[in-house]
Scaffold this motif. Sequence first.
Motif, mmCIF file in Angstrom:
data_model
loop_
_atom_site.group_PDB
_atom_site.id
_atom_site.type_symbol
_atom_site.label_atom_id
_atom_site.label_comp_id
_atom_site.label_asym_id
_atom_site.label_seq_id
_atom_site.Cartn_x
_atom_site.Cartn_y
_atom_site.Cartn_z
ATOM 1 N N CYS A 90 -21.672 -8.289 10.228
ATOM 2 C CA CYS A 90 -22.849 -7.753 11.163
ATOM 3 C C CYS A 90 -22.414 -6.485 11.799
ATOM 4 C CB CYS A 90 -22.840 -8.865 12.412
ATOM 5 S SG CYS A 90 -23.724 -10.476 11.873
ATOM 6 N N TYR A 93 -19.365 -4.116 8.455
ATOM 7 C CA TYR A 93 -20.053 -3.635 7.377
ATOM 8 C C TYR A 93 -20.766 -1.992 7.537
ATOM 9 C CZ TYR A 93 -18.632 -7.636 4.132
ATOM 10 O OH TYR A 93 -17.990 -8.545 3.665
ATOM 11 N N PRO A 94 -21.731 -2.249 8.337
ATOM 12 C CA PRO A 94 -22.435 -0.777 8.744
ATOM 13 C C PRO A 94 -21.546 0.087 8.986
ATOM 14 C CG PRO A 94 -23.449 -2.857 9.695
ATOM 15 C CD PRO A 94 -22.098 -3.409 9.232
ATOM 16 N N LYS A 95 -20.442 0.201 9.477
ATOM 17 C CA LYS A 95 -19.407 0.991 9.761
ATOM 18 C C LYS A 95 -18.675 1.676 8.597
ATOM 19 C CE LYS A 95 -18.122 -0.717 14.020
ATOM 20 N NZ LYS A 95 -17.135 -1.068 14.860
ATOM 21 N N ASP A 98 -21.665 3.493 3.451
ATOM 22 C CA ASP A 98 -22.447 4.659 3.940
ATOM 23 C C ASP A 98 -23.627 4.536 2.801
ATOM 24 O OD1 ASP A 98 -19.866 6.418 4.600
ATOM 25 O OD2 ASP A 98 -20.085 6.018 2.600
ATOM 26 N N TRP A 101 -25.543 1.501 0.352
ATOM 27 C CA TRP A 101 -24.958 0.437 0.896
ATOM 28 C C TRP A 101 -25.008 0.123 2.281
ATOM 29 C CZ3 TRP A 101 -23.454 -3.229 -2.080
ATOM 30 C CH2 TRP A 101 -23.633 -2.987 -3.670
ATOM 31 N N ARG A 102 -25.029 1.032 3.019
ATOM 32 C CA ARG A 102 -25.244 0.756 4.492
ATOM 33 C C ARG A 102 -26.439 0.149 4.877
ATOM 34 N NH1 ARG A 102 -26.537 3.621 9.420
ATOM 35 N NH2 ARG A 102 -25.469 2.865 10.925
ATOM 36 N N GLN A 103 -27.405 0.779 4.402
ATOM 37 C CA GLN A 103 -28.873 0.201 4.443
ATOM 38 C C GLN A 103 -28.826 -1.323 4.061
ATOM 39 O OE1 GLN A 103 -31.052 1.540 6.506
ATOM 40 N NE2 GLN A 103 -29.819 3.460 6.361
ATOM 41 N N ARG A 104 -28.359 -1.661 3.108
ATOM 42 C CA ARG A 104 -28.127 -2.960 2.565
ATOM 43 C C ARG A 104 -27.287 -3.744 3.493
ATOM 44 N NH1 ARG A 104 -27.082 -2.255 -4.114
ATOM 45 N NH2 ARG A 104 -26.898 -4.503 -3.961
ATOM 46 N N ALA A 105 -26.291 -3.453 3.953
ATOM 47 C CA ALA A 105 -25.233 -3.948 5.037
ATOM 48 C C ALA A 105 -26.034 -4.209 6.266
ATOM 49 C CB ALA A 105 -24.105 -3.173 5.290
ATOM 50 N N LEU A 106 -26.896 -3.287 6.686
ATOM 51 C CA LEU A 106 -27.801 -3.438 7.953
ATOM 52 C C LEU A 106 -28.928 -4.522 7.780
ATOM 53 C CD1 LEU A 106 -28.080 0.232 9.167
ATOM 54 C CD2 LEU A 106 -26.759 -1.580 10.317
ATOM 55 N N ALA A 109 -26.927 -7.893 7.858
ATOM 56 C CA ALA A 109 -26.474 -8.176 9.266
ATOM 57 C C ALA A 109 -27.675 -8.680 10.010
ATOM 58 C CB ALA A 109 -25.988 -6.825 9.986
#
Lengths: 255, 472
Positions: A90, A93-95, A98, A101-106, A109
């Motif tokens: 949560c 991963y978003p940190k 980028d 992949w960051r969008q997918r992590a968000l 989360a």
Amino acid sequence: MSDSSAPRVSLFVTCLADLMRPSVAFASIRLLEQAGCIVDVPQRQTCCGQPSYNAGEYASASVLAKQFIEQFEDAQYVVAPSGSCAGMVCEHYPKLLDGEWRQRALALAQKTYELTSFLSDVVQLDKAPAVMTELPTITYHDSCAGLRELGIREQPRELLRKLCQVEVREMQQTEVCCGFGGTFCAKMPEISAKMTDDKLRNATATGAAMLAGGDLGCLLSIAGRARRQGIDIEVRHVAEILAGELYSPAIGEGE
Amino acid sequence: MELQSQHFTRKAVAALADEAAAAQRDAMALFTPVVREAAVQQFGDFEALRQHVKRIRRHSLDNLDYYLARFELEATNNGNQVHYADSASELNSIVLDICQQHDARKVAKGKSMVTEETGLNDYLKRGGLEVIETDLGEYIIQQAGETPSHIVGPALHKSKEQVRELFLEKHALGERELESISDLVGEARSVLRDHFLQADIGIIGANALIAETGYSMLVTNEGNGDLCANLPRVLIICTTLDRILPRGEDATAVQRLLVRSATGQPQTCYTSFYSGPRRETELDGPLETHIVLLDNQRSDILASDYREMLQCIRCGACLNHCPIFTASGGHSYGWVYPGPMGSVLTPLLNSLEDTAALPNACTSCGRCAEVCPADIPLPDLLRDLRHQQSQENIGSPRWRMGLRLHAWVAARPGLYQFLTTRVMSILNKLGRRKGSFHKLPFASGWTDQRDFPSPQGESFMQQYKARRDDRE
Ligand code: SF4
């Protein structure tokens, strides 16, 4: 159960429960099913990358984070019996990642939860899956990631109250770290041991016979130190207690 | 100050072995969070103030050139002489030059971490000056020949008895009891009074520089800063560029955050604003004032991924809330700034290599970031430093290779499950009866201080698969 409106949960077993204490994962499944969820266990899950990430090995951690996202992003809910592993997904991963992949992590989360917060905040479990045997007095260790990254404090206490009719005996300094810190405890063992000793002193001062917690990392380290120091306190993951699965020896104890 | 951070772990272990000192640190760690929390609760919306100040500090740092130029202009108009020092040694030589121009012999100094950073006292002493620290804590450690153990309470590591012994030895004042703390404070006061009156030069630090007026702000509890600033003929203010703020009200906003976070007070005894030298109509104040602005790599930090660190207001809350600081004591960190903020700053202001242990002295528990009034994500910055260490191959290669191997295997689920299943079942067979291992060859760091609980049996994945296959 094949209710189509039932919440579908993918269990994020966590590597410590997988390898060190499977009873925690089985207890988690039992609790989730009791709450009316349909549980599946993605078969190719390994480790979320937290050890690498904490050590600053961002490249390795990214590989594992992406692997994790691919395995879990189609889930309706992802639930882990660990605050620090859920926090890794949560918060971190978003940190770490980028771009796309960051969008997918968000997105992932948004639907990832630690077990007790899921059982308490999302599905409101109020009945234990088993008939409870007499429980010893319990004190609770709040793990730092769960407490500060995910705001988990009341949920496990409330579940213990509702499901097991147990009131937690609060120790002093609950918000102070137990000294585990992943590789920290092996890199700076003396400092870590001092912190764990403080935690054990506060725990035993409550008179409780059992220390419960929501993170196996902390619990393995606390139990290991208690064994070394000859301190008599039973250490268990809260999922085992809530599910009434106390047949296996407590952490660090022999058969 | 000479860097000793290479020895962090060894010094921390030694500090833990000194039971009386460790107990004193434990008591502080119980007390300081409680008073801070009470002050924060009493304030009302502390979080709103924190975010407000964070925006201002960010804006000031983003526009550092503009505000510095404005500050210099206003301060110069007020009659100050403004100097820029790129490095620690440059600050020291600017200050010594000023002292020599005035044929100074004695310097009275207020508390200043910046001058600890540059090692100013030793430098001035080598230049033939007598330097007297006038903050009580600084005075005590100066007499004892030690360095600060805490950025707000430099002598917090000393017990009352130790201070008593020290004063009896250092002050030739004959037979006396010196039983109570107020006796000790009283004696320090009277000894210091003469120094204030004799000093030719006063040196103080600053908690903020105000661009619109050219004033500087100093927050103290003892009033010694004001005596240093007003009694000697010449005043030198030593601080760093990053203290700059646009307006007077920004400085007071910082002050409100600072006092509550540092000591849990709603207000310190003194908050002073210094405008410049004595004007013609005024009866007192210094005849000449200098402001020395030190960079010492702040510009580099500003341009780096660690720029948030420059928002630090030096309150010490992260030290007070860090269990590793409590265990290790400030001196173990081996330089000027200890605790979480020090573990970020020390590597940035020195070298990553010589300070390798510091970014690892952290469990990422997050308590420091939670209370930091500047909202600095200290655990993230420490992790980023560990990342940089790994990129530059600093630190134990065994750990690094171990973690990389683990990640490599974990990225291959089939292999991972094959290997872990086997290792766990061996460990289980060996450890099941006793429940834990006293010694394990590949986990010696762990088993150094704690037993290693034995795995419960087969891995969950294996058991789960077997149960599912049974059902099918
Ligand atoms: S990092 Fe934050 S908590 Fe630590 S001294 Fe600076 S402002 Fe205070």
